[in-house]
Motif scaffolding. Sequence first.
Motif, mmCIF file in Angstrom:
data_model
loop_
_atom_site.group_PDB
_atom_site.id
_atom_site.type_symbol
_atom_site.label_atom_id
_atom_site.label_comp_id
_atom_site.label_asym_id
_atom_site.label_seq_id
_atom_site.Cartn_x
_atom_site.Cartn_y
_atom_site.Cartn_z
ATOM 1 N N ILE A 1 0.730 -1.027 0.332
ATOM 2 C CA ILE A 1 0.323 -0.328 -0.198
ATOM 3 C C ILE A 1 1.067 1.372 -0.358
ATOM 4 O O ILE A 1 1.256 2.240 -0.751
ATOM 5 C CB ILE A 1 -1.160 0.367 1.308
ATOM 6 C CG1 ILE A 1 -1.445 -1.361 1.318
ATOM 7 C CG2 ILE A 1 -1.899 1.161 1.115
ATOM 8 C CD1 ILE A 1 -3.042 -0.999 2.209
ATOM 9 N N GLY A 2 2.199 1.153 0.877
ATOM 10 C CA GLY A 2 2.446 2.601 0.573
ATOM 11 C C GLY A 2 3.402 3.010 -0.696
ATOM 12 O O GLY A 2 3.667 4.082 -0.776
ATOM 13 N N VAL B 1 1.307 4.394 -3.489
ATOM 14 C CA VAL B 1 0.846 5.638 -2.389
ATOM 15 C C VAL B 1 1.744 6.561 -2.808
ATOM 16 O O VAL B 1 2.101 7.433 -3.803
ATOM 17 C CB VAL B 1 1.288 5.457 -0.804
ATOM 18 C CG1 VAL B 1 0.730 7.107 -0.780
ATOM 19 C CG2 VAL B 1 0.052 5.063 -0.709
ATOM 20 N N VAL C 1 2.435 6.716 -6.877
ATOM 21 C CA VAL C 1 1.249 8.005 -7.802
ATOM 22 C C VAL C 1 2.232 9.175 -7.275
ATOM 23 O O VAL C 1 1.969 9.103 -8.550
ATOM 24 C CB VAL C 1 0.147 7.534 -6.487
ATOM 25 C CG1 VAL C 1 -0.696 8.579 -6.986
ATOM 26 C CG2 VAL C 1 -0.642 6.684 -6.963
ATOM 27 N N GLY C 2 2.443 9.117 -5.804
ATOM 28 C CA GLY C 2 3.496 10.121 -5.523
ATOM 29 C C GLY C 2 4.330 10.603 -7.023
ATOM 30 O O GLY C 2 4.564 12.039 -7.253
#
Length: 249
Positions: free
Chosen positions: A110-111, A114, A117-118
């Motif tokens: 999950i991290g 994220v 995407v960043g």
Amino acid sequence: MAGHLASAALSPIVPEGESTWTYWYYAVALFGAAMTPYEVFFFSSGAVEEKWSPKDVVQSRINVLAGFPLGGLLSRSIAACAAVVLLPRQIGVEPLSQVVLPVAEAAGRIGLVVVLVGILAATFGAALETTLSSGYTLAQYFGWSWGKYRRPVDAARFHVAMVATLLAGLGILATGVDPVLVTELSVVFSAVALPLTYIPILVVANDPEYMGAAVNGRFLNALGTFYLGVILLAAFAAIPFMIVTGAGA
């Protein structure tokens, strides 16, 4: 661990096999990355297109005062994670993809999603900024019609310049050249070119006919002159540092 990282940051030691000049080279590179010339054309042209008022300038200052410390904090966090996770395993971060390794280990899939995407948002945003800035720069220099709100038929050369710039960037990446190395070299040469954009802005800021009541006062001029000295020092030192250190190698 946090105390050790803080102590190492406050009392840096140059490792064996590396020279102090290498660290000065990267200091100049970071300085060039903090205020690249293309941003001057991007934000000034955007201000014209968005019809900024004095209120927007206040908001822009708030963004800078909040964004720069946050960016510095995040950059140091990335470096700290790399030192804790990668350095003990003798992993050297070369491509951009390896930057996410500490996050993948600490936060799992999950991290990792994220962070990916960043990174996509950051690189995509930077590509759009540089593309628009190139179009602004060329169009304004040659006197072409320009503006992102103008239809391509009304500002054809402006839009063609942006497309050509984007294709040129893709062509450079297609050669297989290391994008991190390209970025490092570009920010160093940004430091060299920075006085060419900063000095005209400082001159205009002292022109009462142009600025009116917003003309620079003594305090702002003192700060501006001090910063100009720093910029000139970095500009003159960038190329010698790059030659001496072999571009930080």
